[in-house]
Scaffold this active site. Structure first.
Site, PDB file in Angstrom:
ATOM      1  N   VAL A  56       0.620  -1.346  -0.174  1.00 47.19           N
ATOM      2  CA  VAL A  56       0.390  -0.477   0.078  1.00 47.19           C
ATOM      3  C   VAL A  56       1.021   0.780  -0.185  1.00 47.19           C
ATOM      4  O   VAL A  56       1.773   0.861   0.797  1.00 47.19           O
ATOM      5  CB  VAL A  56      -1.295   0.437   0.848  1.00 47.19           C
ATOM      6  CG1 VAL A  56      -1.761   1.339   0.780  1.00 47.19           C
ATOM      7  CG2 VAL A  56      -1.923  -0.963   1.004  1.00 47.19           C
ATOM      8  N   ALA A 101       4.525   4.282   3.743  1.00 48.03           N
ATOM      9  CA  ALA A 101       3.659   3.499   2.538  1.00 48.03           C
ATOM     10  C   ALA A 101       4.200   1.487   3.309  1.00 48.03           C
ATOM     11  O   ALA A 101       4.606   1.922   4.563  1.00 48.03           O
ATOM     12  CB  ALA A 101       4.416   2.545   1.533  1.00 48.03           C
ATOM     13  N   LYS A 102       3.479   0.466   3.658  1.00 53.19           N
ATOM     14  CA  LYS A 102       4.120  -0.835   4.276  1.00 53.19           C
ATOM     15  C   LYS A 102       3.509  -1.637   3.112  1.00 53.19           C
ATOM     16  O   LYS A 102       2.522  -1.320   2.025  1.00 53.19           O
ATOM     17  CB  LYS A 102       2.909  -0.294   4.907  1.00 53.19           C
ATOM     18  CG  LYS A 102       3.375  -1.360   6.254  1.00 53.19           C
ATOM     19  CD  LYS A 102       4.563  -1.062   7.081  1.00 53.19           C
ATOM     20  CE  LYS A 102       4.820  -1.470   7.966  1.00 53.19           C
ATOM     21  NZ  LYS A 102       5.430  -0.866   9.846  1.00 53.19           N
ATOM     22  N   GLY A 103       3.306  -3.118   3.030  1.00 52.88           N
ATOM     23  CA  GLY A 103       3.569  -4.266   2.795  1.00 52.88           C
ATOM     24  C   GLY A 103       3.873  -5.227   3.527  1.00 52.88           C
ATOM     25  O   GLY A 103       4.257  -5.415   4.409  1.00 52.88           O
TER      26      GLY A 103
END
Ligand code: NAD
Length: 410
Positions: A56, A101-103
């Protein structure tokens, strides 16, 4: 687990105080991009292993998006959204030139062999390489990932795009990682805690009785730095369970035990406790450093610590936050408390771009400076607005991200 709504609750609480219009509020909350990909691999057994990967990208108004990759079985899009938005606010609070962001991948990495983990990581990069990059989105380690995983990401990305160490941070030092990155989050937690205790009348770290949930990267380094600062770490836990010694655990010996046994459980000279017991143990400072959503309306009334230092991301649900605040428990929020990791990631990225290395002493001094300056701002805003530190942190972040968005124009 903590999701997007939980983070947005804190966002909205601050946005209302700032009189942000509902249109701007919606714009700031809405993610730039959500990606969900198939990361199937052939397992060592020859069978097919099917996994889902997420990335994301929440906001890019202040720079390339930045945030960790988590390998954990419960990861889903909602959690990735929450954690990505938290990164937008966190990078703004420490004033780094980044968005959020992160994922990661919904997988238990402990169930895979090293070769399977490598194949999985390379497959994930194949799927997302066109949306990450040194000037667009720069991943880093989070739960279940480490420097080796970052090395595979760098290698796979470089095969496609040419040599690119700056595409990822938290790499091994031998592969253009930064000195001091591995311990950065734990070190930052202790710098942050020092500022916080001084500010809220809690005095020094020395002598404080602390309980830490999670003994991975963040928890174990925080334990080591707290021990060195003279705190008494009386309880720690990991996924397998917890241990307690009211006299204080021997942290150097515990680190050795955990390295060998791959768990804190079974450490001689300590009683066993469960994770739920650790959260309500009789300590001065409670430090969740594992999963999100562990402090809830069910256990917040039983928390006995006077200070809560959120080393984990989103460990406290909004209901628990309200109960703890009403009970006078002082909270150092995640968006600031664990920002040391992304701050040293920023130092790593700048070193990679400049093709230059910094000595560890400089990393540590600069990290302390960033953490202290950020705390001074939060504390000032909290006093001026008469709000808790978490709300102050969101006010600072929304102001910075909002101004960048407006100045750039729609
Ligand atoms: P890690 O994988 O190195 O360690 C996680 C620890 O949590 C392990 O000890 C594991 O056994 C424990 N754990 C997992 N599930 C648990 C459960 N159900 N109950 C109790 N313990 C459990 O991860 P990490 O990098 O140390 O990350 C920990 C937290 O810190 C996460 O919330 C992460 O988002 C946050 N964080 C990490 C960094 C970083 O630089 N690594 C930076 C900022 C924030």
């Amino acid at each position: 687990m903590a999701g997007f709504e939980e983070v947005n609750y804190y966002f909205r609480r601050a946005a209302r105080i700032m009189d942000v219009s509902s249109h701007v509020e919606r714009m700031l909350v809405t993610p730039f991009r959500e990606v969900k990909v198939d990361v199937s691999i052939t397992l060592d057994s020859g069978e097919l292993g099917t996994f889902i990967g997420y990335r994301v990208q929440h906001d890019r108004s202040r720079g390339p998006m930045k945030g960790g990759l988590r390998y954990h079985p419960t990861l889903d899009m909602d959690e990735a959204l929450g954690l990505a938005s938290l990164m937008t606010w966190k990078t703004a609070i420490v004033n780094l030139p980044y968005g959020g962001a992160k994922g990661g991948i919904a997988v238990d990495p402990h169930q895979l062999s090293d070769r399977e983990l490598e194949r999985l990581t390379r497959r994930f990069v194949e799927q997302i390489h066109d949306i990450i990059g040194p000037q667009t989105d720069i991943p880093a380690p989070d739960m279940g990932t480490n420097a080796q995983v970052m090395a595979w990401i760098m290698d796979e990305y470089s095969k496609i795009h040419g040599f690119s160490p700056a595409v990822v941070t938290g790499k091994p030092v031998d592969l253009f990682g930064s000195k001091g990155r591995e311990e950065a989050t734990g070190r930052g937690v202790v710098f942050a805690m020092e500022e916080f205790l001084k500010d809220v009348g809690g005095g020094e770290i020395r002598g404080k009785r602390c309980a830490i949930q999670g003994f991975g990267n963040v928890g174990s380094w925080a334990a080591r730095f707290l021990h060195e600062a003279g705190a008494r770490v009386v309880a720690v836990s990991d996924q397998r369970g917890g241990i307690r010694n009211p006299e204080g655990l021997d942290i150097p010996k515990l680190l050795e035990h955990a390295r060998r046994a791959k768990t804190v459980v079974g450490f001689p000279g300590a009683d066993s406790i469960s994770n739920p017991e650790l959260l309500v143990s009789d300590v001065d400072v409670l430090i969740p450093a594992a999963l999100g959503g562990v402090l809830t309306k069910e256990n917040a009334n039983d928390v006995r610590a006077r200070y809560l230092v959120e080393a984990a991301n989103a460990p406290t649900t909004p209901e628990a936050d309200e109960i703890l605040t009403r009970r006078g428990i002082q909270i150092l929020p995640d968006v600031y408390a664990n920002a040391g990791g992304v701050t040293v990631s920023y130092f790593e990225w700048t070193q990679n771009i400049q093709q230059f290395t910094w000595e560890e002493a400089k990393i540590s001094t600069e990290l302390k400076r960033y953490m202290s300056e950020a705390y001074a701002t939060l504390s000032r805003v909290a006093r001026e607005r008469r709000v808790p530190l978490r709300t102050a942190a969101f006010i600072v972040a929304i102001g910075r991200v909002g101004r960048a968005t407006t100045l750039r124009g729609l």
